[in-house]
Design an enzyme around this catalytic site. Structure first.
Site: not given
Length: 215
Positions: A138, A175
């Site tokens: 990710s 993230k």
């Protein structure tokens, strides 16, 4: 037996200095185990203590996690030459590697720590820090790949654009953080993935300040 012990001490010391010379930091106890063929980490700890007793390595008694490698050649046996030595005077700290994160439990609870990762003190920036191994792709566009280790400075807040480790339920995720009108957006750095939108407050465990990769 004494000669065998001395040979193993030399092998360990050479490996530690080689890693410091090439990588800037010494190997973990588990890596030493693998490199010299030991099955038990306690055996490695025993040999490391002998090297400390002989003055090749030094622990700072005021900092339980810190180890300083002395500025001298890696010479346990008298027939070793100076050219075989490696040099460093950098003070090191063993940063805990966290295997899992549980809501309501301190991030550095003993049962969460699976290993340690030795780094120069200046990398840690004199703050509480931990390492977390990344799973998935990710964050590949930010240069953080699957199975990389991220160095995380513990903090409970973040600015927009910070790469953070946050806790959603019982799952830790890495993230990019953005606080927007009525929600928080955790943005993956992968164009094929959608952001995570959190309308309730989430728990920020820390800010990513470094990435390490084993080749």
């Amino acid at each position: 037996m004494a000669k065998k012990n001395s040979n193993k001490q030399q092998e360990i010391l050479d490996y530690v200095y080689k890693c410091v010379h090439e990588n800037g930091y010494p190997p973990s106890v588990r890596e030493i185990c693998s490199a010299v063929g030991f099955k038990s980490t306690s055996t490695v700890h025993s040999y490391l203590q002998k090297l400390i007793d002989k003055g090749h390595l030094q622990k700072d008694p005021t900092k339980p996690r810190a180890i300083k490698i002395l500025n001298k050649t890696s010479q346990v046996q008298e027939n070793r030459t100076n050219k075989e030595g490696y040099y460093t005077s950098r003070e090191m700290v063993d940063v805990p590697v966290v295997g899992r994160v549980t809501a309501g439990q301190p991030i550095l609870a003993v049962e969460n720590i699976t290993d340690t990762f030795p780094l120069p003190v200046d990398f840690v920036q004199n703050s509480d820090a931990f390492m977390l191994r990344i799973q998935g792709e990710s964050m590949i566009d930010a240069g953080i790949l699957d199975k990389d280790f991220v160095l995380v400075r513990q903090q409970s807040s973040a600015n927009n654009g910070d790469i953070v480790v946050a806790l959603i339920g019982d799952e830790a995720t890495c993230k990019t953080f953005y606080r927007e009108k009525d929600h928080i957006r955790l943005q993956p750095q992968n164009s094929s993935m959608e952001p995570i939108v959190v309308k309730d407050e989430l728990s920020i465990l820390g800010k990513v300040i470094g990435v390490f990769r084993r080749m």
